[in-house]
Design an enzyme around this catalytic site. Structure first.
Site, PDB file in Angstrom:
ATOM      1  N   TRP A 160      36.252  57.771 100.376  1.00  0.00           N
ATOM      2  CA  TRP A 160      35.582  59.055 100.122  1.00  0.00           C
ATOM      3  C   TRP A 160      36.460  60.254 100.416  1.00  0.00           C
ATOM      4  CZ3 TRP A 160      35.981  61.585 104.619  1.00  0.00           C
ATOM      5  CH2 TRP A 160      36.052  60.826 105.775  1.00  0.00           C
ATOM      6  N   ASN A 161      37.583  60.068 101.128  1.00  0.00           N
ATOM      7  CA  ASN A 161      38.266  61.272 101.643  1.00  0.00           C
ATOM      8  C   ASN A 161      39.082  62.039 100.602  1.00  0.00           C
ATOM      9  OD1 ASN A 161      40.142  59.214 101.654  1.00  0.00           O
ATOM     10  ND2 ASN A 161      41.043  59.772 103.607  1.00  0.00           N
ATOM     11  N   LYS A 184      35.381  51.006  91.732  1.00  0.00           N
ATOM     12  CA  LYS A 184      34.216  51.171  92.600  1.00  0.00           C
ATOM     13  C   LYS A 184      34.521  52.284  93.603  1.00  0.00           C
ATOM     14  CE  LYS A 184      32.976  49.893  96.384  1.00  0.00           C
ATOM     15  NZ  LYS A 184      32.406  51.214  96.710  1.00  0.00           N
ATOM     16  N   PRO A 185      33.987  53.491  93.320  1.00  0.00           N
ATOM     17  CA  PRO A 185      34.231  54.585  94.261  1.00  0.00           C
ATOM     18  C   PRO A 185      33.361  54.437  95.504  1.00  0.00           C
ATOM     19  CG  PRO A 185      32.855  55.346  92.440  1.00  0.00           C
ATOM     20  CD  PRO A 185      33.174  53.888  92.160  1.00  0.00           C
ATOM     21  N   GLY A 238      41.261  52.140 102.008  1.00  0.00           N
ATOM     22  CA  GLY A 238      40.150  52.305 102.947  1.00  0.00           C
ATOM     23  C   GLY A 238      40.580  51.858 104.330  1.00  0.00           C
ATOM     24  N   GLU A 260      46.025  49.946 100.841  1.00  0.00           N
ATOM     25  CA  GLU A 260      46.381  51.216 101.498  1.00  0.00           C
ATOM     26  C   GLU A 260      45.364  51.417 102.614  1.00  0.00           C
ATOM     27  OE1 GLU A 260      49.006  52.919 100.916  1.00  0.00           O
ATOM     28  OE2 GLU A 260      49.651  52.234  98.939  1.00  0.00           O
ATOM     29  N   LEU A 261      45.786  51.160 103.851  1.00  0.00           N
ATOM     30  CA  LEU A 261      44.802  51.069 104.934  1.00  0.00           C
ATOM     31  C   LEU A 261      44.949  52.219 105.930  1.00  0.00           C
ATOM     32  CD1 LEU A 261      45.069  47.182 105.332  1.00  0.00           C
ATOM     33  CD2 LEU A 261      43.567  48.498 103.831  1.00  0.00           C
ATOM     34  N   ARG A 288      44.637  69.465 107.414  1.00  0.00           N
ATOM     35  CA  ARG A 288      44.387  69.268 105.995  1.00  0.00           C
ATOM     36  C   ARG A 288      43.243  68.248 105.851  1.00  0.00           C
ATOM     37  NH1 ARG A 288      46.971  66.282 101.444  1.00  0.00           N
ATOM     38  NH2 ARG A 288      47.626  64.775 102.977  1.00  0.00           N
ATOM     39  N   CYS A 294      44.404  59.552 105.867  1.00  0.00           N
ATOM     40  CA  CYS A 294      45.104  58.427 106.491  1.00  0.00           C
ATOM     41  C   CYS A 294      46.466  58.885 106.990  1.00  0.00           C
ATOM     42  CB  CYS A 294      45.263  57.293 105.491  1.00  0.00           C
ATOM     43  SG  CYS A 294      46.029  57.856 103.977  1.00  0.00           S
ATOM     44  N   GLU A 391      42.088  55.853 115.068  1.00  0.00           N
ATOM     45  CA  GLU A 391      42.233  56.887 114.043  1.00  0.00           C
ATOM     46  C   GLU A 391      41.159  57.944 114.316  1.00  0.00           C
ATOM     47  OE1 GLU A 391      41.780  55.039 110.210  1.00  0.00           O
ATOM     48  OE2 GLU A 391      43.176  56.407 109.272  1.00  0.00           O
ATOM     49  N   SER A 451      52.939  63.416 100.827  1.00  0.00           N
ATOM     50  CA  SER A 451      52.379  62.832  99.602  1.00  0.00           C
ATOM     51  C   SER A 451      52.986  63.459  98.345  1.00  0.00           C
ATOM     52  CB  SER A 451      50.863  63.052  99.563  1.00  0.00           C
ATOM     53  OG  SER A 451      50.298  62.525 100.735  1.00  0.00           O
TER      54      SER A 451
HETATM   55  P1  NAP Z   1      36.009  52.036 104.167  1.00  0.00           P
HETATM   56  O1  NAP Z   1      34.751  52.067 104.911  1.00  0.00           O
HETATM   57  O2  NAP Z   1      36.943  50.919 104.393  1.00  0.00           O
HETATM   58  O3  NAP Z   1      35.602  52.127 102.628  1.00  0.00           O
HETATM   59  C1  NAP Z   1      36.547  52.210 101.605  1.00  0.00           C
HETATM   60  C2  NAP Z   1      35.946  51.688 100.321  1.00  0.00           C
HETATM   61  O4  NAP Z   1      35.658  50.297 100.482  1.00  0.00           O
HETATM   62  C3  NAP Z   1      34.631  52.340  99.922  1.00  0.00           C
HETATM   63  O5  NAP Z   1      34.559  52.400  98.525  1.00  0.00           O
HETATM   64  C4  NAP Z   1      33.603  51.357 100.466  1.00  0.00           C
HETATM   65  O6  NAP Z   1      32.371  51.398  99.802  1.00  0.00           O
HETATM   66  C5  NAP Z   1      34.297  50.060 100.167  1.00  0.00           C
HETATM   67  N1  NAP Z   1      33.830  48.921 100.932  1.00  0.00           N
HETATM   68  C6  NAP Z   1      33.380  48.870 102.210  1.00  0.00           C
HETATM   69  N2  NAP Z   1      33.050  47.596 102.536  1.00  0.00           N
HETATM   70  C7  NAP Z   1      33.288  46.836 101.430  1.00  0.00           C
HETATM   71  C8  NAP Z   1      33.145  45.445 101.129  1.00  0.00           C
HETATM   72  N3  NAP Z   1      32.674  44.585 102.024  1.00  0.00           N
HETATM   73  N4  NAP Z   1      33.476  45.021  99.898  1.00  0.00           N
HETATM   74  C9  NAP Z   1      33.945  45.880  98.968  1.00  0.00           C
HETATM   75  N5  NAP Z   1      34.101  47.207  99.201  1.00  0.00           N
HETATM   76  C10 NAP Z   1      33.786  47.673 100.413  1.00  0.00           C
HETATM   77  O7  NAP Z   1      36.878  53.345 104.405  1.00  0.00           O
HETATM   78  P2  NAP Z   1      36.412  54.856 104.313  1.00  0.00           P
HETATM   79  O8  NAP Z   1      35.669  55.193 105.544  1.00  0.00           O
HETATM   80  O9  NAP Z   1      35.786  55.133 102.993  1.00  0.00           O
HETATM   81  O10 NAP Z   1      37.826  55.597 104.286  1.00  0.00           O
HETATM   82  C11 NAP Z   1      38.513  55.941 105.434  1.00  0.00           C
HETATM   83  C12 NAP Z   1      39.634  54.968 105.705  1.00  0.00           C
HETATM   84  O11 NAP Z   1      40.489  54.909 104.561  1.00  0.00           O
HETATM   85  C13 NAP Z   1      40.520  55.390 106.830  1.00  0.00           C
HETATM   86  O12 NAP Z   1      40.820  54.287 107.650  1.00  0.00           O
HETATM   87  C14 NAP Z   1      41.776  55.903 106.142  1.00  0.00           C
HETATM   88  O13 NAP Z   1      42.931  55.827 106.930  1.00  0.00           O
HETATM   89  C15 NAP Z   1      41.842  55.012 104.963  1.00  0.00           C
HETATM   90  N6  NAP Z   1      42.638  55.631 103.887  1.00  0.00           N
HETATM   91  C16 NAP Z   1      43.863  55.102 103.642  1.00  0.00           C
HETATM   92  C17 NAP Z   1      44.664  55.666 102.673  1.00  0.00           C
HETATM   93  C18 NAP Z   1      46.023  55.093 102.406  1.00  0.00           C
HETATM   94  O14 NAP Z   1      46.559  55.387 101.348  1.00  0.00           O
HETATM   95  N7  NAP Z   1      46.598  54.308 103.292  1.00  0.00           N
HETATM   96  C19 NAP Z   1      44.202  56.753 101.934  1.00  0.00           C
HETATM   97  C20 NAP Z   1      42.935  57.276 102.207  1.00  0.00           C
HETATM   98  C21 NAP Z   1      42.156  56.682 103.198  1.00  0.00           C
HETATM   99  P3  NAP Z   1      31.112  52.160 100.464  1.00  0.00           P
HETATM  100  O15 NAP Z   1      31.396  53.581 100.317  1.00  0.00           O
HETATM  101  O16 NAP Z   1      29.973  51.737  99.648  1.00  0.00           O
HETATM  102  O17 NAP Z   1      31.044  51.719 101.886  1.00  0.00           O
END
Ligand code: NAP
Length: 488
Positions: A160-161, A184-185, A238, A260-261, A288, A294, A391, A451
């Site tokens: 979502w970020n 899947k957003p 995520g 990308e975690l 920012r 992340c 984090e 980035s």
């Molecule tokens: P998240 O909870 O892991 O969710 C990310 C995505 O995965 C969402 O679309 C979520 O859907 C989906 N998801 C969750 N559980 C799932 C499952 N069991 N099966 C399939 N999909 C599933 O992360 P977030 O809170 O949205 O994002 C924050 C995290 O992303 C932070 O840790 C950040 O560091 C990381 N991030 C990393 C990068 C990078 O490039 N390294 C860039 C941006 C963000 P739902 O919305 O429906 O839960």
């Protein structure tokens, strides 16, 4: 920005799934609510996909796969280029939409449109640069031919970020390589993706090449897709725990994966740094996206001789940040994504203070509507505090002092993450040593944001697998074939 403009824009965003080139409701007829995090109000109801919808999207991606893979690279590239042009033309409305559904200040949302659009242009250009190799084998008995082929159907899961950039960073290279996709957003911010896909439809993307499923039950919808033998690739951005879980599912079919975690970026300020530059960089690297990146600097590791001065200057700057709804004039800090994020920031600050740190500004939630947390500086953070390990994902700048270079490197590398690091020093040799010594996939040397669509974005250790962007990005969606043929 008037309420009328916002309503008009929201009314134009599709509220359905996009499967096989058609906008359709969820099979169950179910819907999910999308909220504005600055007010908590529901802004739109959209289709809530079921596993059957996910399978329909996979069928559509399969049906379109051969046709799209066989489309000349130039045609695929030009389509991406048209999408880039149109996205830039519509920068204002995409920026506004992201601000409404995610909360980031409008100026930053405009920046994300520029950054996100660039992936469409970059990979449109890269589409025609996929090359192979031809040459004699060393024995002189035959010819080696190396060719590149699209991996096939891809499942793209985004967070979502950065609702726009995380989508284009995956969709553009996949399409450029000749793959079809199911996107899947995140359930919290699905509108930007729906609006983007409507734009892709408008520039002439063939049916079934991009399919979108929005859902409140991600796990149930994605798992059957991941376990289906027709899927070739999973690309996920995520959190690390969800990434690990998906890797387990992907292992069954030995899927290609890009992950990308999470991150826990160190921001190291040496005593020979230009402090003005370091403070400017710190404000960017920390605040920012309201700290919800992340790549956000998580730990400010500052030489003890300059720690006090650095802390004084950043505190002064942080006090000038303006908190509010991202659409309001002059706002630099919007809401966090939800109340859970506010609670997490609060408890990390409390833990740091309990262990001896001092809050110089902010430190608590801002009461009222929406999920706001005051921009905060915490100094003198002790090793062992939760804030150094987790984090933060919020507007909290935590400073920990160090003694010498070895000490800085030890603290910086003391994390299971390895996404990005930032280093401020005026010494060229020290800067070069830090490139070798810090265990991260990316580094900002005297800059606070790294980035760039032309560079390989990605992490070491538990921050992930694979790279997005750069010349490397398209190879995540290509597979190599080696052919041996006798001499003619
Ligand atoms: P998240 O909870 O892991 O969710 C990310 C995505 O995965 C969402 O679309 C979520 O859907 C989906 N998801 C969750 N559980 C799932 C499952 N069991 N099966 C399939 N999909 C599933 O992360 P977030 O809170 O949205 O994002 C924050 C995290 O992303 C932070 O840790 C950040 O560091 C990381 N991030 C990393 C990068 C990078 O490039 N390294 C860039 C941006 C963000 P739902 O919305 O429906 O839960």
């Amino acid at each position: 920005m008037s309420q009328h403009q916002e309503r008009d824009l929201l009314a134009r965003v599709p509220d359905r799934l996009f499967i096989a080139g058609r906008w359709r409701p969820a099979e169950s007829g179910g819907t999910l609510e999308v909220r504005d995090p600055a007010t908590g109000e529901v802004i739109k109801e959209i289709a809530d996909a079921t596993p059957a919808d996910g399978m329909a999207a996979l069928d559509a991606a399969e049906a379109a796969s051969a046709g799209w893979g066989g489309t000349p690279a130039r045609e695929r590239g030009e389509l991406l280029r048209r999408a880039y042009d149109l996205l830039i033309e519509r920068q204002e409305e995409f920026a506004l939409l992201m601000t409404i559904e995610m909360g980031k200040p409008l100026a930053e949302a405009r920046g994300e449109v520029t950054y996100g659009a660039e992936f469409l242009r970059w990979f449109g250009e890269e589409a025609v640069r996929v090359q192979g190799r031809y040459g004699p084998n060393p024995e002189g008995t035959g010819r080696i031919i190396v060719s590149q082929h699209p991996v096939g159907i891809c499942h793209l899961i985004t967070p979502w970020n950065f609702p726009l950039a995380m989508a284009t960073r995956k969709i553009a290279p996949a399409l450029a390589a000749g793959c079809t996709v199911i996107v899947k957003p995140a359930a919290l911010t699905p509108l930007t993706t729906l609006h983007l896909v409507q734009l892709l439809e408008e520039v002439g993307l063939p049916a079934g090449v991009v399919n979108v499923v929005t859902t409140s039950s991600s796990g149930q919808v994605s798992e059957p897709i991941i376990r289906d033998p027709r899927l070739a690739k999973l690309s996920f951005t995520g959190s690390t725990p969800v990434g690990q879980h998906l890797l387990e599912q992907a292992a069954q079919g030995v899927l290609r994966t890009s992950m990308e975690l999470g991150g826990n970026a160190p921001f190291v300020v040496f005593d020979d740094a230009d402090l003005d530059q370091a403070v400017d960089g710190a404000m960017l690297a920390k605040f920012r996206n309201i700290g919800q990146a992340c790549t956000a600097a998580n730990r400010f590791i500052v030489h003890r001789d300059v720690a006090e001065e650095f802390s004084r200057r950043v505190t002064e700057r942080v006090r000038r940040l303006k908190v509010g709804r991202g659409t309001e004039e002059g706002v630099t800090i919007g809401p966090l994504i939800d109340d859970r994020a506010v609670d997490k920031a609060s408890s990390l600050v409390q833990d740091a203070v309990m262990r001896g740190a001092e809050v110089t500004t902010g430190g608590e939630a801002v009461h009222g509507d929406g999920s706001f947390f005051a921009p905060t500086v915490v100094t003198g953070v002790r090793e062992g505090s939760d804030i150094l390990r987790e984090e933060i994902f919020g507007p909290v700048l935590a400073i920990v002092p160090f003694e010498d270079e070895d000490d800085a490197v030890r603290i910086a590398n003391d994390t299971e993450y390895g996404l990005v690091s930032y280093v401020y020093t005026e010494s060229l040799s020290r800067g070069q040593r830090m490139i070798d010594r810090l265990h991260t996939g990316m580094m900002g040397l005297n800059v606070g944001v790294v980035s760039n669509a032309a560079a390989p974005f990605g992490g070491w250790k538990m921050s992930g697998l694979g790279r997005e962007g750069g010349a490397e990005g398209i190879h995540e969606y290509l597979q190599t074939k080696y052919t041996l043929t006798p001499n003619p």
